[in-house]
Design an enzyme around this catalytic site. Structure first.
Site, PDB file in Angstrom:
ATOM      1  N   LYS A 126      28.225  44.426  49.437  1.00  0.00           N
ATOM      2  CA  LYS A 126      29.698  44.298  49.360  1.00  0.00           C
ATOM      3  C   LYS A 126      30.291  45.022  50.553  1.00  0.00           C
ATOM      4  O   LYS A 126      29.672  45.949  51.093  1.00  0.00           O
ATOM      5  CB  LYS A 126      30.219  44.946  48.073  1.00  0.00           C
ATOM      6  CG  LYS A 126      31.586  44.467  47.651  1.00  0.00           C
ATOM      7  CD  LYS A 126      31.498  43.169  46.852  1.00  0.00           C
ATOM      8  CE  LYS A 126      32.840  42.545  46.586  1.00  0.00           C
ATOM      9  NZ  LYS A 126      32.718  41.405  45.639  1.00  0.00           N
ATOM     10  N   ASP A 166      36.739  38.110  48.649  1.00  0.00           N
ATOM     11  CA  ASP A 166      37.016  38.834  47.408  1.00  0.00           C
ATOM     12  C   ASP A 166      38.528  39.075  47.439  1.00  0.00           C
ATOM     13  O   ASP A 166      39.257  38.348  48.142  1.00  0.00           O
ATOM     14  CB  ASP A 166      36.203  40.143  47.331  1.00  0.00           C
ATOM     15  CG  ASP A 166      36.209  40.773  45.941  1.00  0.00           C
ATOM     16  OD1 ASP A 166      35.442  40.326  45.087  1.00  0.00           O
ATOM     17  OD2 ASP A 166      37.001  41.710  45.691  1.00  0.00           O
TER      18      ASP A 166
HETATM   19  P1  NDP Z   1      42.846  37.428  45.144  1.00  0.00           P
HETATM   20  O1  NDP Z   1      43.156  38.362  46.234  1.00  0.00           O
HETATM   21  O2  NDP Z   1      42.892  35.957  45.417  1.00  0.00           O
HETATM   22  O3  NDP Z   1      43.809  37.690  43.892  1.00  0.00           O
HETATM   23  C1  NDP Z   1      43.837  38.937  43.293  1.00  0.00           C
HETATM   24  C2  NDP Z   1      44.836  38.898  42.156  1.00  0.00           C
HETATM   25  O4  NDP Z   1      44.723  40.091  41.383  1.00  0.00           O
HETATM   26  C3  NDP Z   1      46.277  38.853  42.643  1.00  0.00           C
HETATM   27  O5  NDP Z   1      47.072  38.183  41.698  1.00  0.00           O
HETATM   28  C4  NDP Z   1      46.631  40.349  42.722  1.00  0.00           C
HETATM   29  O6  NDP Z   1      48.018  40.620  42.622  1.00  0.00           O
HETATM   30  C5  NDP Z   1      45.926  40.870  41.496  1.00  0.00           C
HETATM   31  N1  NDP Z   1      45.575  42.275  41.690  1.00  0.00           N
HETATM   32  C6  NDP Z   1      44.792  42.801  42.659  1.00  0.00           C
HETATM   33  N2  NDP Z   1      44.723  44.120  42.553  1.00  0.00           N
HETATM   34  C7  NDP Z   1      45.488  44.448  41.486  1.00  0.00           C
HETATM   35  C8  NDP Z   1      45.812  45.656  40.873  1.00  0.00           C
HETATM   36  N3  NDP Z   1      45.342  46.832  41.315  1.00  0.00           N
HETATM   37  N4  NDP Z   1      46.620  45.600  39.765  1.00  0.00           N
HETATM   38  C9  NDP Z   1      47.108  44.422  39.304  1.00  0.00           C
HETATM   39  N5  NDP Z   1      46.832  43.234  39.869  1.00  0.00           N
HETATM   40  C10 NDP Z   1      46.036  43.256  40.936  1.00  0.00           C
HETATM   41  O7  NDP Z   1      41.413  37.856  44.596  1.00  0.00           O
HETATM   42  P2  NDP Z   1      40.369  37.021  43.729  1.00  0.00           P
HETATM   43  O8  NDP Z   1      41.084  36.110  42.804  1.00  0.00           O
HETATM   44  O9  NDP Z   1      39.360  36.481  44.653  1.00  0.00           O
HETATM   45  O10 NDP Z   1      39.655  38.203  42.913  1.00  0.00           O
HETATM   46  C11 NDP Z   1      40.087  38.588  41.604  1.00  0.00           C
HETATM   47  C12 NDP Z   1      38.952  39.316  40.914  1.00  0.00           C
HETATM   48  O11 NDP Z   1      37.824  38.444  40.797  1.00  0.00           O
HETATM   49  C13 NDP Z   1      38.423  40.565  41.618  1.00  0.00           C
HETATM   50  O12 NDP Z   1      38.003  41.494  40.645  1.00  0.00           O
HETATM   51  C14 NDP Z   1      37.202  40.042  42.371  1.00  0.00           C
HETATM   52  O13 NDP Z   1      36.272  41.071  42.636  1.00  0.00           O
HETATM   53  C15 NDP Z   1      36.665  39.059  41.358  1.00  0.00           C
HETATM   54  N6  NDP Z   1      35.770  38.024  41.864  1.00  0.00           N
HETATM   55  C16 NDP Z   1      36.143  37.209  42.887  1.00  0.00           C
HETATM   56  C17 NDP Z   1      35.289  36.215  43.308  1.00  0.00           C
HETATM   57  C18 NDP Z   1      35.671  35.231  44.360  1.00  0.00           C
HETATM   58  O14 NDP Z   1      34.885  34.316  44.608  1.00  0.00           O
HETATM   59  N7  NDP Z   1      36.828  35.332  44.974  1.00  0.00           N
HETATM   60  C19 NDP Z   1      33.941  36.065  42.745  1.00  0.00           C
HETATM   61  C20 NDP Z   1      33.689  36.932  41.620  1.00  0.00           C
HETATM   62  C21 NDP Z   1      34.567  37.879  41.236  1.00  0.00           C
HETATM   63  P3  NDP Z   1      48.816  41.106  43.964  1.00  0.00           P
HETATM   64  O15 NDP Z   1      48.855  39.900  44.837  1.00  0.00           O
HETATM   65  O16 NDP Z   1      50.136  41.550  43.465  1.00  0.00           O
HETATM   66  O17 NDP Z   1      48.005  42.224  44.556  1.00  0.00           O
HETATM   67  O1  2IT Z   2      32.288  39.371  43.411  1.00  0.00           O
HETATM   68  C1  2IT Z   2      31.791  38.324  43.865  1.00  0.00           C
HETATM   69  O2  2IT Z   2      30.799  37.783  43.353  1.00  0.00           O
HETATM   70  C2  2IT Z   2      32.427  37.708  45.030  1.00  0.00           C
HETATM   71  N1  2IT Z   2      33.438  38.216  45.518  1.00  0.00           N
HETATM   72  C3  2IT Z   2      31.808  36.498  45.679  1.00  0.00           C
HETATM   73  C4  2IT Z   2      30.704  36.900  46.601  1.00  0.00           C
HETATM   74  C5  2IT Z   2      30.118  35.776  47.420  1.00  0.00           C
HETATM   75  O3  2IT Z   2      29.234  36.111  48.215  1.00  0.00           O
HETATM   76  O4  2IT Z   2      30.500  34.627  47.284  1.00  0.00           O
END
Ligand code: NDP
Ligand code: 2IT
Length: 444
Positions: A126, A166
């Protein structure tokens, strides 16, 4: 935990002061695997736990970049190369002001086991930065990404370490990072995933995490003769994962009543439909505005808090770590929620996990239920190596199979008398896979 594992945990706490998120993730895994460590002497003899909690390598570097006013800014960049027993380090990059070594070590640690669950040959890593893309112009984001990559490019490669997105890192940032990597290395290869489809990305990668989280929920519900259809669903977040979790719930006939961002949540009691979701995609991915605009546009309510008080059958936390605490969990259970599929990484704190466990609801850890994202990144790597691309349906079918297999594995290792402990199932099965790989490869 057993006293031997307690002693180990105390050592780990001493060695990693000021890393609460990392210690929380380690504790959660150790609790579930402690019977295995006790009963199987080969892991103890090889100091497996001491080794698995230690990243193979951590890079921390300075990222200077110029803003639109010509002012020089400095952020801190990281890459944690945690474990390569099963393949090249693989895991996302997070750009968010809360990023620090503890957060990235927790995410890297979780990634090892998540990636093992996918069944694909990928290790865990990461990275990221405390850079905040919010309120920055495109030029500023590009300037930051280019400077970040000048340093990161020294440590990554398609057989070494393959970053992706992420929080705060989507296809725009991956584009800027890829462009700079290519310029520095003069190669066009699969060193980054989450690329756009027209230049080497995989179909369905954008959708994969959210879709996978819902596929997993559907499998959990099926174990009780239920399905997503006609269920009320509460989703937190409104970024990549939340958007496509929402889309899949709608497609499967469920009703999504909330989405949120860090300022609060919108409650749409009529349900978010595909047209309204399109508004969210424009709002969040193009205009980069706040979720409150949805409430103004569709005449529904906005609340400056987390969405967990809203009654629902299914909850999909898709925002960030520790967004559900004990009182949130109690509220959810009290209001009838009986299925929680984690789209985010570690969205439930330890007390929330215990609350759901005591209530015996269906609850999947992110390392199982959100593994569809990294799994499809793994499929993107395969397509890049083959120099061809599969259709959306081909990738989606592979993703569905992977989520089904992860569910089956969790049930196999997590089945208790009258309850499936998905945390135990995910932790034990993935630990054995990684630990056996490490044993085979000697004292490295
Ligand atoms: P994005 O940046 O696209 O979206 C994040 C969302 O979460 C936004 O709505 C943001 O709101 C909100 N958010 C972030 N930090 C906070 C906080 N401290 N308190 C409240 N709301 C918060 O990220 P992703 O959708 O990609 O990621 C979301 C989650 O999923 C994370 O935990 C990530 O690790 C996990 N994840 C992502 C993957 C991926 O492929 N993208 C894969 C697996 C897991 P705001 O805009 O107001 O900050
Ligand atoms: O938390 C996760 O699994 C991710 N942000 C995706 C990682 C990836 O390599 O696609």
């Amino acid at each position: 935990m057993s006293s031997a594992v307690d002693t180990l945990m105390n050592e780990i706490i001493k060695k990693n002061p000021n890393q609460p998120e990392f210690l929380q993730a380690v504790q959660e895994v150790l609790e579930d695997i402690s019977p295995i460590i006790k009963s199987d002497i080969k892991y103890k003899d090889a100091n497996l736990i001491e080794r698995i909690v230690e990243p193979e390598r951590v890079f921390i570097f300075r990222v200077p970049w110029l803003d639109d006013n010509g002012k020089l800014n400095v952020n801190r960049g990281y890459r944690v190369q945690f474990n390569s027993a099963l393949g090249p380090y693989k895991g996302g990059l997070r750009f968010h002001p809360t990023v620090n070594l503890s957060v990235l070590k927790f995410l890297g640690f979780e990634q090892i086991f998540k990636n093992a669950l996918t069944g694909l040959p990928i290790g865990g890593g990461k990275g990221g930065s405390d850079f905040d893309p919010r309120g920055k112009s495109n030029n500023e984001v590009m300037s930051f990404c280019q400077s970040f990559m000048i340093e990161l490019s020294k440590y990554i490669g398609y057989s070494t370490d393959v970053p992706a997105g992420d929080i705060g890192v989507g296809s725009r940032e991956i584009g800027f990072l890829f462009g700079q990597y290519k310029r520095l290395k003069n190669v066009f290869d699969g060193t980054l995933t989450g690329k756009k489809i027209n230049w080497g990305g995989s179909q369905a990668r954008t959708e994969a995490t959210g879709y996978g989280t819902v596929y997993f929920a559907e499998h959990m519900l099926n174990t009780r003769g239920e399905s997503i259809k006609n269920k009320n669903v509460v989703i937190s977040g409104s970024g990549n994962v939340a958007q496509y979790a929402c889309k899949k719930v709608i497609e499967l006939g469920g009703k999504v009543v909330t989405l949120s961002d860090s300022s609060g949540y919108i409650y749409d009691q009529n349900g978010i439909d595909l047209e309204k979701l399109d508004f969210i995609l424009q709002l969040k991915n193009v205009r980069r505005g706040r979720i409150k605009e949805y409430a103004d546009k569709f005449n529904c309510s906005f609340h400056e808090e987390k969405p967990w008080k809203v009654p629902c059958d299914v909850a999909l936390p898709c925002a960030t770590q520790n967004e559900i605490n004990q009182s949130d969990a109690e509220q959810l259970v009290k209001n009838g929620c009986f299925c929680v599929s984690e789209g985010a990484n570690m969205p439930c704190d330890a007390d929330a996990i215990s609350t759901f466990k005591m209530a015996k609801i269906l609850h999947a850890p992110g390392k199982a239920s959100n593994a569809g994202g990294v799994a499809t990144s793994g499929l993107e790597m395969s397509q890049n190596s083959l120099r061809l691309s599969w259709s959306f349906d081909e990738v989606d079918i592979k993703l569905q199979n992977i989520m089904k297999n992860i569910h089956t594995t969790c049930v196999e290792y997590g089945k208790e008398k009258d309850y499936i402990n998905y945390f135990k199932g995910a932790n034990i099965s993935s630990f054995i896979k990684v630990a056996d790989g490490m044993l085979d490869q000697g004292s490295v």
